[in-house]
Design a protein around this motif. Structure first.
Motif, PDB file in Angstrom:
ATOM      1  N   ILE A 114       0.839  -1.200   0.000  1.00 49.10           N
ATOM      2  CA  ILE A 114       0.000   0.000   0.000  1.00 49.10           C
ATOM      3  C   ILE A 114       0.870   1.244   0.000  1.00 49.10           C
ATOM      4  CG2 ILE A 114      -1.636   1.297   1.411  1.00 49.10           C
ATOM      5  CD1 ILE A 114      -2.678  -1.592   2.261  1.00 49.10           C
ATOM      6  N   VAL A 115       1.939   1.180   0.806  1.00 50.78           N
ATOM      7  CA  VAL A 115       2.847   2.323   0.876  1.00 50.78           C
ATOM      8  C   VAL A 115       3.475   2.585  -0.495  1.00 50.78           C
ATOM      9  CG1 VAL A 115       4.957   3.187   1.949  1.00 50.78           C
ATOM     10  CG2 VAL A 115       3.319   1.883   3.308  1.00 50.78           C
ATOM     11  N   THR A 116       3.895   1.487  -1.145  1.00 52.32           N
ATOM     12  CA  THR A 116       4.522   1.629  -2.462  1.00 52.32           C
ATOM     13  C   THR A 116       3.558   2.239  -3.467  1.00 52.32           C
ATOM     14  OG1 THR A 116       5.961  -0.245  -2.055  1.00 52.32           O
ATOM     15  CG2 THR A 116       5.588   0.336  -4.344  1.00 52.32           C
ATOM     16  N   LYS A 117       2.337   1.774  -3.417  1.00 54.05           N
ATOM     17  CA  LYS A 117       1.318   2.287  -4.339  1.00 54.05           C
ATOM     18  C   LYS A 117       1.148   3.796  -4.142  1.00 54.05           C
ATOM     19  CE  LYS A 117      -2.802   1.923  -6.710  1.00 54.05           C
ATOM     20  NZ  LYS A 117      -3.173   3.306  -6.651  1.00 54.05           N
ATOM     21  N   LYS A 118       1.052   4.183  -2.874  1.00 57.80           N
ATOM     22  CA  LYS A 118       0.839   5.590  -2.558  1.00 57.80           C
ATOM     23  C   LYS A 118       2.032   6.428  -3.032  1.00 57.80           C
ATOM     24  CE  LYS A 118       0.169   8.395   1.455  1.00 57.80           C
ATOM     25  NZ  LYS A 118       1.299   8.403   2.380  1.00 57.80           N
ATOM     26  N   ASN A 119       3.225   5.931  -2.711  1.00 57.62           N
ATOM     27  CA  ASN A 119       4.426   6.691  -3.076  1.00 57.62           C
ATOM     28  C   ASN A 119       4.575   6.810  -4.577  1.00 57.62           C
ATOM     29  OD1 ASN A 119       4.955   6.875  -0.398  1.00 57.62           O
ATOM     30  ND2 ASN A 119       6.623   5.387  -0.388  1.00 57.62           N
ATOM     31  N   SER A 120       4.330   5.708  -5.281  1.00 56.00           N
ATOM     32  CA  SER A 120       4.544   5.789  -6.723  1.00 56.00           C
ATOM     33  C   SER A 120       3.462   6.651  -7.372  1.00 56.00           C
ATOM     34  CB  SER A 120       4.618   4.398  -7.354  1.00 56.00           C
ATOM     35  OG  SER A 120       3.500   3.637  -7.006  1.00 56.00           O
ATOM     36  N   ASP A 121       2.264   6.680  -6.777  1.00 58.07           N
ATOM     37  CA  ASP A 121       1.232   7.580  -7.301  1.00 58.07           C
ATOM     38  C   ASP A 121       1.684   9.028  -7.200  1.00 58.07           C
ATOM     39  OD1 ASP A 121      -0.402   5.518  -7.956  1.00 58.07           O
ATOM     40  OD2 ASP A 121      -1.748   5.709  -6.236  1.00 58.07           O
ATOM     41  N   THR A 122       2.279   9.348  -6.060  1.00 54.34           N
ATOM     42  CA  THR A 122       2.769  10.718  -5.876  1.00 54.34           C
ATOM     43  C   THR A 122       3.875  11.024  -6.889  1.00 54.34           C
ATOM     44  OG1 THR A 122       2.338  10.496  -3.525  1.00 54.34           O
ATOM     45  CG2 THR A 122       3.752  12.313  -4.203  1.00 54.34           C
ATOM     46  N   PHE A 123       4.828  10.098  -6.984  1.00 52.41           N
ATOM     47  CA  PHE A 123       5.936  10.307  -7.927  1.00 52.41           C
ATOM     48  C   PHE A 123       5.399  10.493  -9.345  1.00 52.41           C
ATOM     49  CE2 PHE A 123      10.457   9.430  -6.628  1.00 52.41           C
ATOM     50  CZ  PHE A 123      10.253   9.613  -5.278  1.00 52.41           C
ATOM     51  N   ARG A 124       4.424   9.656  -9.731  1.00 55.70           N
ATOM     52  CA  ARG A 124       3.893   9.715 -11.090  1.00 55.70           C
ATOM     53  C   ARG A 124       3.267  11.078 -11.358  1.00 55.70           C
ATOM     54  NH1 ARG A 124       0.304   6.375 -10.603  1.00 55.70           N
ATOM     55  NH2 ARG A 124       1.570   4.516 -10.865  1.00 55.70           N
ATOM     56  N   ARG A 125       2.456  11.505 -10.414  1.00 54.53           N
ATOM     57  CA  ARG A 125       1.793  12.795 -10.582  1.00 54.53           C
ATOM     58  C   ARG A 125       2.838  13.911 -10.727  1.00 54.53           C
ATOM     59  NH1 ARG A 125       1.344  16.839  -7.581  1.00 54.53           N
ATOM     60  NH2 ARG A 125       1.914  15.824  -5.620  1.00 54.53           N
ATOM     61  N   GLN A 126       3.862  13.845  -9.877  1.00 57.05           N
ATOM     62  CA  GLN A 126       4.862  14.907  -9.906  1.00 57.05           C
ATOM     63  C   GLN A 126       5.657  14.885 -11.198  1.00 57.05           C
ATOM     64  OE1 GLN A 126       6.696  13.985  -5.961  1.00 57.05           O
ATOM     65  NE2 GLN A 126       6.277  16.145  -5.566  1.00 57.05           N
TER      66      GLN A 126
END
Length: 1168
Positions: A114-126
């Motif tokens: 879940i943490v990875t999903k959240k982090n990569s979502d943020t990275f992707r958006r940025q």
RNA sequence: GCCCGAGUGGCGGAACUGGUAUACGCGCACGACUUAAAAUCGUGUCUCGUAAGGGAUGUGGGUUCGAUUCCCACCUCGGGCACCA
């Protein structure tokens, strides 16, 4: 119609609203899939281009402004390639396994998924907000079971080929992270991640045999286009060194005779006994091979009786007991007979013994139950050479035997089965052992005055028993074991060691007996764990020899060959050899040195001279000093046996000379001095030179060596030179002598590497499970490929166990499985892979990211990597300096392995590799959340826009160098883009500004045909800028590319008019850097298709030629004035013009012109 | 210790193969616009000197008509390796 359109634009224009523009185009591009790479060759005729950046680790801190620098850099290149007509693959994904996420999970109990999903979502958006032209349809994630299925699959291929194996290792253990670390993860003895001091632990570890590829990883660097420092880093890490393995035979004067006792069934059946007998006899030993009674149904008691009666048994005898013969030896010793030693050759012969059961001789010995304590006292050593792994567990009543057997081996520690039982030389090497050393300097072997073994070298253990100073050695071994890595590897510390007393080896070159030491400055893991010490030519050996007073012998001497001047060697003549001396005479009163300065030619040196037949060297030196200078009273300070070989042409004797000058150091006792002959006086002056001035005084090269010797009495020569004290190799060049000496001493040329096999297991949760099942019966069984992936189960607690096992070990439901082979009870491997694993092949997955049948389809691999094994791969890979050794090496290794399996089409993964520098915080420190100095790109994008951020990051400094972020400087790029916007605005709104369109006239023509001067200069500048930007992007000189576009924008802004065509060209070359604003303006100028689909402009050579050039006029190299002349003007005309210039006339007035230098289209330099 | 890389204005930096050192940007100063400020635009900005001219690319030397660039020695900073025989 046109007016309406312009009016519409005018309304729309006004200010540069980056938010609107960037949002709009990012959506548009994604909608039109403009950056999606097309796989199939048939569908597009464009050539392919694969550009790659290192995929990020999506940390919880989010993106900081340092992350995008490489993405933007490669984006500029990728965008340019698209305009140049390539089908570009520029992908991205997430390297998401790893410690930070796991540590976060340990702390918070949150599922890393879940943490990875959240982090990569943020990275992707940025990342997406920066308008980087990634093909998001190919996004991958190493933690996705559909991805790591293939990581596991590749691991199974390693396993199949025997390149993945388990080994007991002393590993580096981080007590804080509770994780085994690879050598490369240990920095200064501390954990790379958390800085805790690393401990040593014994652990079974999965290993990957990267060393099998060491040579290729080294050699194939020749074929790739990496930055030189990257290649160097790779080469250093692999650490190739060429040298030789040389045997030093062990001397044992106490052994005089051998008694060979047959095995039960081994009549002199084969050549073994005769061969062994012959070999031993040839070395001067007495050998007895009694014909044993009772063959067929042997009885060791009966045989022992026979041997006791008929053979010589004493303290000088070594019994070689073969199989049954070994039991006989045990019997004899049990009866109280004393011998020097026993070698028990327990070869794989099994048979029916007295108790009627079938087993090997070792098993039999165990069953007999000898009185080991007594036996051990009867001999100095008892060596078992056994291959009897099968006998550890008996076929029939395994358990009991194993216990007995255990006691047998316990009685003789260090004798665990290890012997192949096949090779005769192996047997001999145990009877007459050699110590094998590795050296890169076989040429210095005549100076090898002792041997040093690493404390871990097994020979130390096996030899310790008979050493005179056993307790001392034991003490030393314990001490070294206690030392942690840091103190042991500290080169500053004084070297320690202890002699293996009673042990001597023979230097195979000199045949001298030399001592053997144990010292921890020798590393067990490198070479053979033993070295020949040459204190005369190795700093470490020298230090050690000084400390323990071991002999130092210099065997290589520097050579000086005169190649210039009157003393230059004449190539067509042979050399006449001479022994000579060189006296270094010091006057201790004022610390000056006695030197001579030749009168006839410029030569300053020391007092030298030839040695006469039969004359003593020291006497010769004193005599020369007396003859040449008259000084009488000298005292020899030191004679270090240091000499320099000198080849020169003797001007007086008219012959080539090869002289060996031996250096001797004297002090003047007093200044009493006799008159010297007039003849000598004619030749040279005698001068006393201060030590500090010697350096400038000497005109001969040996001066350097003398200074080294004076300053540092411990100077030793490490270079290449001429051999001395080396018997028949004397006078040979040391480099050439290497091969011949290896042959002479019976050594073997050998290349070894520093690179170690890769420790591949981690006792952690958040990694790919190693797909292996542990079965009691079948051993290690690979998970069948159809059962992949072995998915990570959910756990409640992410904490590794203190025993060092992964938290997976506690999930019994997951761990307990059926063995795929025998269907019996078995357990899963609970180790996981390091996070280097997923990144070792990710670039392959991008070519076919959704494939569920293979890690990537072969067709796709061939298309994107190319089909030429030697010159294919990712076209351009840019990444951080911190990954240029390990990640690059690991992925090259995996790729080569897959290449060997014919699973990838190229030998190397990456054709070209460059690095970028870090972006540091404003203070020059690394950005990190803990320091609170992180600059978030979101804020910058919001305030200045993605284009400004992109241009700034490319402009701030050289791409490959680290640079500090500056919030102040970012305004520059923003102003630049605003200026570009303004020019666009002017073109769209002012018909005056864009009315003049000389474009049709100048196309293809030269500037001379153009009449409108303003446009003319602008066109010239535009084309120069096209050229510069085109070239600079290729060299990653993004900063200068932008600088030249800034100049162009200033000129366009100032110009009275700019044509649409010209401005559009400018937009095109700017578009890789600032894609949004250029797309918007491009669109506003009426282009229907995206600027991304346009064609990269080419400069016109004719248009960048200057009509007039500036000539710099210098007088004596100093700038005085400048003049303008036509390009390529005739030299004479230019000079004439220059000499008419009043500035020039003023400077040269009344002076003579010596020379005029002319550089075409550049300068005139007048020398007066 | 060894191996790389780098030292240039107040700051980030530029300079092709030895040929105008300080491009471009930031900052600063002054000016224009403005009631004012911001923004923008323009001009200037290595240093000493009124000028002519001199001195500056870490320090010292060398090669050259000419050196940021090549050579030698040293100093400082950054990175890598570190008893690898």
């Amino acid at each position: 119609m046109a007016n309406n359109w312009i009016l519409g634009i005018m309304k729309y224009m006004k200010e540069y609203d980056h938010k609107k523009i960037e949002n709009k185009w990012q959506k548009e591009w994604e909608k039109k899939e403009i950056y999606h790479a097309k796989d199939q060759k048939g569908q597009n005729k464009k050539p392919k281009y694969y550009s790659l950046i290192e995929f990020p680790y999506p940390s919880g801190d989010g993106l900081h402004v340092g992350h995008p620098r490489p993405y933007i850099g490669m984006d500029v290149i990728s965008r340019k390639r698209r305009l140049q007509g390539y089908n570009v693959l520029y992908p991205i994904g997430w390297d998401a396994f790893g410690l930070p996420t796991e540590n976060f999970a340990i702390k918070t109990g949150k599922d890393p998924r879940i943490v990875t999903k959240k982090n990569s979502d943020t990275f992707r958006r940025q990342i997406q907000s920066l308008g980087i032209s990634f093909d998001w349809s190919r996004e991958i994630n190493t933690t996705d079971p559909r991805y790591y299925k293939w990581t596991q699959w590749i691991f199974l291929q390693f396993l199949k080929k025997g390149l993945a194996y388990k080994a007991k290792m002393t590993i580096n253990w981080c007590p804080k992270d509770k994780i085994g670390l690879a050598n490369e993860e240990v920095v200064d003895g501390c954990c790379e991640r958390c800085g805790t001091a690393v401990e040593k632990r014994e652990k079974e570890q999965w290993m990957l045999a990267i060393t099998k590829y060491a040579d290729r990883l080294h050699k194939d660097l020749d074929d790739v286009d990496y930055l030189p420092q990257i290649k160097l880093g790779q080469r250093n890490w692999i650490g190739k060194s060429e040298g030789a393995e040389i045997d030093f035979p062990v001397v044992n004067p106490r052994v005089k005779r051998f008694l060979i006792l047959h095995g039960r069934s081994s009549t002199p059946k084969d050549n073994f006994y005769p061969w062994l007998k012959m070999e031993l006899e040839s070395k001067g030993f007495k050998v007895e091979v009694p014909e044993m009674p009772g063959r067929g149904e042997p009885n060791d008691i009966e045989q022992a009786d026979f041997v006791e009666k008929n053979c010589t048994l004493n303290k000088e005898t070594v019994i070689v007991g073969h199989s049954m013969g070994g039991l006989v030896a045990l019997r004899l010793l049990e009866r109280g007979i004393k011998v020097h030693g026993v070698v028990f050759l327990a070869t794989p012969i099994t048979g029916r013994f007295l108790d009627g059961k079938v087993r090997s001789s070792v098993t039999a010995a165990a069953v007999r139950g000898f009185d080991y304590e007594k036996i051990k006292k009867q001999a100095d050593f008892f060596k078992i050479l056994s291959d009897s792994t099968d006998s550890v567990v008996s076929q029939e009543d395994g358990k009991i035997l194993a216990k007995n057997l255990g006691s047998f081996y316990q009685a003789f520690p260090g004798n665990e089965p290890h012997f192949s039982g096949k090779e005769e030389p192996e047997v001999l090497s145990y009877l007459l052992p050699n110590i094998k050393v590795f050296t890169t300097r076989p040429d210095t072997i005549f100076g090898a005055t002792y041997l040093v073994l690493a404390p871990e070298n097994p020979y130390v253990q096996s030899r310790m028993g008979i050493s005179e100073n056993k307790t001392e050695i034991e003490k030393y071994l314990i001490e070294t074991k206690k030392k942690d890595e840091i103190t042991r590897l500290n080169t500053e510390k004084e070297k320690t060691g202890v002699e293996l007393k009673g042990l001597k080896v023979i230097n195979p070159a000199t045949n001298e007996e030399i001592p053997v030491w144990v010292a921890d400055y020798v590393l067990a893991g490198y070479g053979t764990g033993a070295i020949m010490a040459v204190p005369g030519h190795d700093e470490r050996d020298f230090q050690f020899a000084k400390k323990y007073d071991l002999p130092i012998r210099r065997v290589v001497e520097p050579i000086q060959i005169v190649t210039e001047g009157e003393s230059a060697v004449k190539n067509d003549q042979s050399f006449v050899k001479r022994n000579a001396v060189c006296a270094v005479v010091r006057n201790p009163k004022d610390n000056t040195y006695l030197c001579s300065s030749w009168k006839a030619f410029k030569m300053n040196g020391l007092i030298t001279g030839g040695v006469e037949e039969g004359e003593d060297m020291i006497e010769a030196a004193k005599r020369e000093v007396y003859e040449e200078t008259g000084y009488k009273n000298l005292r020899l300070v030191t004679n270090p046996d240091f000499a320099i070989q000198n080849k020169f042409y003797h001007r007086v004797k008219k012959q080539n000379r090869w002289a060996r000058f031996q250096y001797m150091f004297f002090d003047l006792v007093d200044e009493s001095r006799d008159q010297i002959s007039e003849e000598e006086n004619q030749i040279h002056d005698i001068v006393w030179v201060k030590k500090e001035e010697l350096k400038n005084f000497f005109t001969v090269i040996e001066g350097q060596f003398i200074l080294d010797l004076i300053d540092n009495p411990n100077y030793i020569f490490l270079g290449r030179g001429i051999l001395h004290h080396s018997q028949k190799f004397d006078d040979m060049d040391s480099e050439q002598a290497k091969k011949e000496i290896i042959k002479f001493v019976g050594g073997k040329e050998k290349t070894i590497f520093k690179l170690r096999d890769w420790i591949f297991s981690r006792q952690r949760y958040w990694g790919e499970p190693i797909p292996v099942i542990n079965c009691q019966k079948c051993g290690l069984v690979p998970v069948s490929e159809k059962d992949l992936p072995v998915e990570l189960p959910k756990v409640k607690n992410y904490q590794p166990t203190d025993s060092g096992e992964s938290p997976l070990a506690n999930i019994t439901k997951w761990v307990n499985v059926k063995c795929p082979k025998c269907k019996g009870k078995a357990k899963r491997e609970t180790d996981t892979m390091p996070n280097w694993a997923g990144s070792s092949w990710y670039y392959l997955r991008y070519t076919d990211p959704k494939n569920s049948k293979a890690f990537a389809d072969n067709k796709n691999l061939k298309y994107w990597l190319g089909n030429d094994p030697r010159h294919g791969g990712v076209n351009w890979y840019n990444g951080g300096n911190e990954h240029t050794t390990l990640h690059l090496l690991y992925s090259r290794f995996w790729h080569k392995f897959l290449f060997d399996l014919k699973l990838v089409p190229t030998n190397e993964p990456y054709m070209k590799r460059t690095s970028h520098g870090l972006i540091l915080a404003e203070g020059g420190e690394k950005m990190s959340k803990s320091k609170g100095n992180v600059v978030n790109p979101d804020d910058i994008v919001k305030r200045y826009g993605a284009d400004t951020l992109r241009v700034y990051e490319m402009f701030m400094g050289p791409f490959d160098q680290a640079i500090a972020w500056s919030e102040e400087a970012i305004i520059g790029p923003r102003r630049f883009l605003e200026k570009v916007w303004r020019i666009g605005e002017k073109i769209l709104t002012s018909s005056n500004f864009s009315a003049l369109r000389p474009s049709l006239e100048y196309k293809g023509g030269t500037l001379g045909q153009l009449k409108i001067e303003r446009s003319l200069n602008l066109i010239n500048l535009l084309h120069k800028t096209i050229k510069k930007v085109t070239e600079d992007i290729e060299g990653m000189n993004f900063n200068t590319a932008i600088s030249s576009m800034m100049i162009l924008s200033t000129e366009m802004d100032k110009a009275e008019s700019v044509t649409r065509e010209d401005f559009k060209i400018f937009l095109q070359i700017l578009s890789p850097f600032a894609p949004h604003i250029t797309e918007e303006l491009w669109n506003m100028l009426g282009e229907k298709k995206s600027i991304n689909l346009s064609e990269w402009p080419k400069h016109d050579e004719n248009l960048i030629k200057d009509e007039e050039v500036k000539i710099v006029v210098q007088i004596n190299g100093k700038l005085r004035t400048e003049i303008f002349v036509k390009a390529n003007e005739n030299e004479e005309d230019v000079k004439r013009k220059v000499l008419k210039d009043e500035n020039v006339l003023r400077h040269i007035a009344g002076k003579e012109i010596k020379r005029v230098i002319y550089v075409k289209n550049r300068l005139v330099n007048i020398v007066i």
